[in-house]
Scaffold this motif. Structure first.
Motif, PDB file in Angstrom:
ATOM      1  N   VAL A   1      42.283 -24.598  -2.200  1.00  0.00           N
ATOM      2  CA  VAL A   1      40.886 -24.549  -2.656  1.00  0.00           C
ATOM      3  C   VAL A   1      40.727 -25.444  -3.884  1.00  0.00           C
ATOM      4  O   VAL A   1      39.777 -26.229  -3.989  1.00  0.00           O
ATOM      5  N   ARG A   2      41.681 -25.367  -4.795  1.00  0.00           N
ATOM      6  CA  ARG A   2      41.627 -26.218  -6.006  1.00  0.00           C
ATOM      7  C   ARG A   2      41.655 -27.692  -5.615  1.00  0.00           C
ATOM      8  O   ARG A   2      40.918 -28.508  -6.148  1.00  0.00           O
ATOM      9  N   ARG A   3      42.540 -28.024  -4.694  1.00  0.00           N
ATOM     10  CA  ARG A   3      42.614 -29.417  -4.247  1.00  0.00           C
ATOM     11  C   ARG A   3      41.273 -29.880  -3.683  1.00  0.00           C
ATOM     12  O   ARG A   3      40.803 -30.982  -3.990  1.00  0.00           O
ATOM     13  N   ALA A   4      40.676 -29.042  -2.842  1.00  0.00           N
ATOM     14  CA  ALA A   4      39.401 -29.410  -2.216  1.00  0.00           C
ATOM     15  C   ALA A   4      38.346 -29.669  -3.286  1.00  0.00           C
ATOM     16  O   ALA A   4      37.622 -30.683  -3.236  1.00  0.00           O
ATOM     17  N   LEU A   5      38.266 -28.776  -4.272  1.00  0.00           N
ATOM     18  CA  LEU A   5      37.246 -28.916  -5.320  1.00  0.00           C
ATOM     19  C   LEU A   5      37.488 -30.182  -6.137  1.00  0.00           C
ATOM     20  O   LEU A   5      36.561 -30.948  -6.397  1.00  0.00           O
ATOM     21  N   ILE A   6      38.751 -30.404  -6.502  1.00  0.00           N
ATOM     22  CA  ILE A   6      39.074 -31.577  -7.325  1.00  0.00           C
ATOM     23  C   ILE A   6      38.784 -32.868  -6.558  1.00  0.00           C
ATOM     24  O   ILE A   6      38.346 -33.863  -7.126  1.00  0.00           O
ATOM     25  N   ALA A   7      39.007 -32.833  -5.235  1.00  0.00           N
ATOM     26  CA  ALA A   7      38.792 -34.038  -4.418  1.00  0.00           C
ATOM     27  C   ALA A   7      37.306 -34.254  -4.099  1.00  0.00           C
ATOM     28  O   ALA A   7      36.961 -35.239  -3.453  1.00  0.00           O
ATOM     29  N   GLY A   8      36.461 -33.330  -4.519  1.00  0.00           N
ATOM     30  CA  GLY A   8      35.028 -33.557  -4.355  1.00  0.00           C
ATOM     31  C   GLY A   8      34.391 -32.916  -3.125  1.00  0.00           C
ATOM     32  O   GLY A   8      33.277 -33.287  -2.739  1.00  0.00           O
ATOM     33  N   VAL A   9      35.075 -31.945  -2.514  1.00  0.00           N
ATOM     34  CA  VAL A   9      34.432 -31.208  -1.416  1.00  0.00           C
ATOM     35  C   VAL A   9      33.471 -30.196  -2.051  1.00  0.00           C
ATOM     36  O   VAL A   9      33.882 -29.426  -2.919  1.00  0.00           O
ATOM     37  N   PRO A  10      32.190 -30.206  -1.625  1.00  0.00           N
ATOM     38  CA  PRO A  10      31.255 -29.239  -2.211  1.00  0.00           C
ATOM     39  C   PRO A  10      31.699 -27.808  -1.900  1.00  0.00           C
ATOM     40  O   PRO A  10      32.200 -27.534  -0.807  1.00  0.00           O
ATOM     41  N   LYS A  11      31.495 -26.904  -2.853  1.00  0.00           N
ATOM     42  CA  LYS A  11      31.990 -25.525  -2.685  1.00  0.00           C
ATOM     43  C   LYS A  11      31.383 -24.859  -1.459  1.00  0.00           C
ATOM     44  O   LYS A  11      32.021 -24.023  -0.824  1.00  0.00           O
ATOM     45  N   TYR A  12      30.162 -25.253  -1.102  1.00  0.00           N
ATOM     46  CA  TYR A  12      29.514 -24.598   0.035  1.00  0.00           C
ATOM     47  C   TYR A  12      30.039 -25.113   1.378  1.00  0.00           C
ATOM     48  O   TYR A  12      29.545 -24.747   2.440  1.00  0.00           O
ATOM     49  N   LYS A  13      31.050 -25.999   1.333  1.00  0.00           N
ATOM     50  CA  LYS A  13      31.704 -26.437   2.571  1.00  0.00           C
ATOM     51  C   LYS A  13      33.171 -26.011   2.613  1.00  0.00           C
ATOM     52  O   LYS A  13      33.956 -26.543   3.393  1.00  0.00           O
ATOM     53  N   ILE A  14      33.561 -25.085   1.735  1.00  0.00           N
ATOM     54  CA  ILE A  14      34.976 -24.686   1.667  1.00  0.00           C
ATOM     55  C   ILE A  14      35.164 -23.280   2.247  1.00  0.00           C
ATOM     56  O   ILE A  14      34.439 -22.351   1.908  1.00  0.00           O
ATOM     57  N   ILE A  15      36.173 -23.162   3.125  1.00  0.00           N
ATOM     58  CA  ILE A  15      36.529 -21.894   3.760  1.00  0.00           C
ATOM     59  C   ILE A  15      37.947 -21.555   3.340  1.00  0.00           C
ATOM     60  O   ILE A  15      38.779 -22.446   3.182  1.00  0.00           O
ATOM     61  N   PHE A  16      38.218 -20.276   3.221  1.00  0.00           N
ATOM     62  CA  PHE A  16      39.554 -19.845   2.800  1.00  0.00           C
ATOM     63  C   PHE A  16      40.107 -18.861   3.837  1.00  0.00           C
ATOM     64  O   PHE A  16      39.604 -17.763   3.984  1.00  0.00           O
ATOM     65  N   SER A  17      41.152 -19.278   4.577  1.00  0.00           N
ATOM     66  CA  SER A  17      41.777 -18.451   5.614  1.00  0.00           C
ATOM     67  C   SER A  17      43.198 -18.065   5.197  1.00  0.00           C
ATOM     68  O   SER A  17      43.685 -18.519   4.161  1.00  0.00           O
ATOM     69  N   GLY A  18      43.859 -17.275   6.036  1.00  0.00           N
ATOM     70  CA  GLY A  18      45.266 -16.928   5.787  1.00  0.00           C
ATOM     71  C   GLY A  18      45.493 -15.426   5.803  1.00  0.00           C
ATOM     72  O   GLY A  18      44.635 -14.670   5.351  1.00  0.00           O
TER      73      GLY A  18
END
Ligand SMILES: *Cc1c(COP(=O)(O)O)cnc(C)c1O
Length: 410
Positions: A71-88
């Motif tokens: 999730v941190r990587r996605a945010l730092i790389a510029g993926v908007p938070k409203y396009k991030i999913i967290f599975s596992g």
């Protein structure tokens, strides 16, 4: 691509990624969902280099994460938070809290216990948690057992009846907001039939939930789209997309697709140099400077990667291409036909852009490789080769006993 120039410039072992290829894979997949609302959420674990993620983010991709680190990587790389999913299947409290604090699109819950944990943490934070439930449709995806995830005996998700109960629970919870429904039956899938069957089953469940006034917005079909390593038939994206569209016909749902391998595998090459040729009574070995710590897929899955001797041809003879690590599992290829090679010659292991670098380790105290991007004919370093200091950083300062707080265990 001039592999020899890149190897000279950046050293070996080296991962080289073709960003134009990766971008075109993204566009092809996105276009196959044409006419349907869709979000391509790149599964970071396939290749989580920040520059790779940023390239997909610039095209509009979201991110499918399986740890808070991702999730941190996605945010730092510029993926908007409203396009991030967290599975596992095993999220830590601090990971759930992090995801809620960052206000990502949704947390994908994989068990009743986890759903309740998410609710509890949302309660303590005074927040609402948007969630989906991962449904295990009990379907054989017909792939390698280690990367099959939709069977009854797999640890992933919950069965359909349990999923229904959890959605009703979530609807009645003040802290949970069920907005998605999810399945992911495995990786490197070459047969569309099991995916279509899973989509039908999960879509039927979605219909019954919507009838109960559960306001689902996302139909998440997971990833798993297979690629061609050797002679696998090309995956039929238009059939795939149309089967999914058919499954949710009449429902107002945005499709989320979570490809990892499909976007990156074919865009990666692993370069390694020949150190020695070694002949025994039984075999010809080509010993190279890369090893299983750099690329573990052959050892772990018995995976095939085509090995090419750059700039050499003729006089092919079978050999095992092996690394320096103290394990007989340390090989890139067995009985591969290669021309005669000499010290310093360059070998390329193809289709290594997914689950290559991300599965690498420091086994045998080896430094992890550098990564290079090639885009529009230009190359650039996107991860430095590790140094010996990097390897020791977490230990060396602790080596002097004086600097440590004392505590008595017994
Ligand atoms: C690993 C994973 C993916 C991506 O799988 P690929 O086979 O690389 O496409 C997608 N979704 C989830 C939940 C995963 O665990």
């Amino acid at each position: 691509m001039d592999y020899r120039l890149l190897a000279d410039r950046y050293g070996t072992p080296l991962y080289v990624y073709d960003f134009d290829y990766m971008a075109s894979q993204y566009e092809t997949l996105k276009n196959s969902f044409n006419g349907k609302k869709s979000l391509i959420a790149y599964a970071l674990k396939a290749n989580s280099n920040l520059s790779v993620i940023a390239r997909f983010a610039s095209l509009g991709a979201g991110a499918d994460c399986v740890s808070y680190g991702e999730v941190r990587r996605a945010l730092i790389a510029g993926v908007p938070k409203y396009k991030i999913i967290f599975s596992g299947v095993g999220k830590l409290d601090e990971e759930i809290k992090g995801a809620l604090d960052e206000d990502i699109l949704f947390i994908n819950c994989e068990s009743e216990a986890e759903l309740r944990r998410v609710e509890f943490i949302a309660q303590t934070l005074g927040k609402q948690a948007r969630i989906s439930v991962r449904v295990n449709p009990a379907i054989d995806a017909k792939t390698h057992p280690y990367i099959s995830t939709g069977l009854k005996e797999n640890k992933f998700g919950v069965d359909i009846a349990t999923a229904k109960r959890l959605y009703i629970y979530a609807k009645n919870s003040e802290r949970l907001e069920p907005i998605g429904i999810h399945f992911h039956i495995g990786s490197q899938l070459t047969d569309i039939t099991p995916i279509a069957e899973a989509a039908d089953k999960v879509a039927d469940l979605a219909r019954s939930l919507i009838a109960l006034d559960i306001d689902l917005k996302f139909f998440d079909v997971g990833g798993g789209i297979g690629v061609t390593y050797k002679d696998e038939a090309a995956f039929d994206l238009s059939e795939y997309a149309s089967k999914i569209a058919l499954a949710i016909k009449g429902l107002d749902l945005t499709i989320i697709c979570e490809p990892g391998r499909f976007l990156t595998a074919g865009g990666g090459v692993f370069l390694t140099r020949v150190l020695y040729e070694k002949h025994t009574d039984a075999k010809r070995f080509v010993v190279v400077d890369g090893a299983m710590n750099d690329l573990i897929r052959p050892a772990l899955y018995n995976a095939y990667h085509r090995i090419e001797a750059i700039g050499k041809s003729g006089g092919e003879n079978v050999c095992d291409v092996v690394g320096p690590i103290c394990e007989s599992g340390d090989f890139f290829a067995k009985n591969a036909p290669l021309p005669p090679v000499e010290r310093g010659d360059l070998l390329a292991a193809h289709t290594t852009g997914a689950y290559g670098f991300t599965m690498s380790s420091n086994f045998n105290s080896r430094r992890r490789a550098a990564e290079v991007a090639v885009e529009n004919g230009e190359d650039r370093l996107i991860r430095e080769r590790e140094t010996y200091d990097d390897l020791l950083a977490g230990e060396i300062k602790l080596l002097k006993a004086d600097s440590q707080p004392k505590s008595r265990v017994f």
